[in-house]
Design a protein around this motif. Structure first.
Motif: not given
Lengths: 290, 195
Positions: A254-257, A268-270, A272-282, A284-290
């Protein structure tokens, strides 16, 4: 006289005359009473003399054992209420599960932030911690207290993860032996880890106060009146900062949004990258996959 | 056989828990002790009570008993103390004579005879049943001063020697010897026709 001795002024004639007519005797009733008393005295003393060491001391030992047990139980009960309150603090906050998010993911959300600070180097420095936390969360039933990987490693593995199905982190025997309340310190850490991030403590997200309705919904439930603020006050400054970083995944997204909406795409991109590293299995909603 | 045992050995056996030893000991000394008490207090019923008290003291003191003296000496000493206790409570005028250590004048006994309780042998029903000789012996004893009669009874009933009587009564040996000599002299005078 029976024993005439040198210088004894005896008179054998008087003595013989006296003895010949001395016939008085006590009554039979007196004889019976005296002999009965003599036998009773001996028979009463005999069992006491025959008692063994164990028979003589068993009552005393039993009493001493009872006192020791009672004292031990009293001390245990005296310490238990505080501990139960801490357990309640850790286990009580119901985690709002976002649609499509599994309970295991929620458990990971709770466990991982302890080892995943907002700063990227810290996250990259402990990539394995997240997987450990995930494994622990998988082993734990929903509602079980999250395992604190960082603190567990600090303790050198002294404390094992609670078994599945356990309703809460019951203190093990080893916990009671910790002097100085080290267990309490761990629990406070866990409590802080379970808290949602507070917007004013997150310097990286100025919009967080308005961004997350889930945060607003969770915070009152997670903070028992008068308990969580007290825990925060007790936590050192470093732990406060770490607690601020231990944000939950959906709040983080929500913060990234919010960053994107504010036009801060790079940040926001940074994030998100941190988020992916912390939550690799999470997922992601559609809006963050692009 | 326990019947051959000495008094002291029997008492030690009783101290160790042998009630039969006490029975033997009691059978040996019940008569002499009773007569000593009966003649000293002059009342058979009271003598029964004192007799029982003395033996109960023996029973209760068994754990402290040590054969430091002959058993009769110990037994009659207890009896004498019990008798003095009785005098202290019920006949203080007689107690004064027991507490006095002075040697008696031969004429002193006349006053004491009047102070003594009536001997039970003098009661009509007893006098009627008793033999005349026994009655005269009993009367002669009753006429003795208490301390002289005591020494005579301790010697006759208890079988105590002069030294043992001196220990039991707390007097010197010569005093005891003198008392006994007086007692025997009076008895011989009174019972001369029976000797």
């Amino acid at each position: 006289m029976s024993e005439l001795q040198q210088g004894f002024p005896g008179d054998p004639q008087i003595s013989a005359l006296y003895r010949e007519h001395a016939r008085e005797e006590p009554s039979a009733a007196v004889d019976d009473r005296i002999l009965a008393a003599a036998r009773a005295a001996v028979s009463a003393a005999a069992p006491a003399a025959r008692r063994t060491w164990w028979q003589r001391w068993r009552a005393t030992l039993a009493l001493a054992t009872t006192l020791v047990l009672t004292l031990s139980l009293s001390l245990l009960h005296e310490r238990q209420p505080d501990d139960r309150r801490r357990e309640a603090e850790v286990a009580a906050p119901p985690q709002p599960v976002a649609p499509g998010v599994s309970p295991a993911a929620v458990a990971r959300d709770v466990a991982v932030p302890a080892a995943a600070p907002a700063a990227a180097p810290a996250v990259t420095a402990e990539p394995a911690v997240g997987s450990n936390a995930a494994a622990a969360a998988d082993a734990s039933a929903p509602g079980a207290a999250p395992r604190q990987p960082a603190s567990g490693e600090r303790l050198g593995g002294q404390r094992a993860a609670p078994p599945a199905g356990e309703s809460g982190p019951r203190p093990s025997a080893g916990d009671w032996s910790h002097p100085g309340g080290s267990v309490a310190a761990k629990r406070e850490e866990a409590t802080a880890a379970a808290l949602p991030p507070v917007a004013k403590e997150s310097p990286a997200v100025p919009l967080a106060t308005t961004a997350a309705p889930a945060v607003a919904g969770v915070a009152p439930e997670a903070a028992a009146p008068g308990q969580v603020p007290a825990a925060r006050q007790q936590a050192p400054a470093g732990e406060k900062a770490r607690a601020a970083d231990l944000r939950r995944a959906d709040d983080w997204l929500e913060e990234i949004r919010a960053l994107r909406r504010a036009g801060r795409s790079a940040e926001a991109a940074r994030q998100l990258a941190d988020f992916r590293r912390a939550h690799p299995d999470y997922p992601l909603p559609e809006e963050f996959r692009q | 056989m326990q019947t051959d045992w000495s008094d002291e050995r029997l008492m030690l056996a009783y101290r160790a828990g042998d009630a039969d030893a006490f029975t033997l000991l009691y059978r040996r000394h019940r008569g002499p002790l009773y007569r000593y008490l009966a003649r000293q207090c002059g009342n058979p019923a009271l003598a029964d009570e004192l007799h029982q008290d003395v033996w109960l003291k023996v029973i209760n003191a068994r754990s402290q008993y040590e054969p430091l003296a002959r058993f009769p000496t110990w037994l009659f000493r207890i009896a004498r103390h019990r008798l003095i206790d009785h005098y202290r409570q019920h006949a203080r005028h007689l107690l004064a004579h027991y507490e006095s250590t002075a040697d008696e004048d031969p004429e002193e006994g006349n006053e004491l005879i009047e102070a003594l309780p009536a001997a039970y042998e003098e009661m009509p029903h007893v006098l009627h049943e008793r033999h005349d000789t026994a009655r005269r012996i009993s009367l002669a004893l009753d006429e003795l001063p208490p301390l002289q009669r005591e020494v005579f009874l301790l010697a006759e009933e208890g079988g105590l020697t002069l030294d043992e009587i001196a220990v039991a009564t707390g007097c010197g040996r010569e005093t005891t010897k003198s008392r006994l000599r007086y007692a025997l002299g009076k008895l011989r005078t009174r019972l001369r026709d029976l000797l």
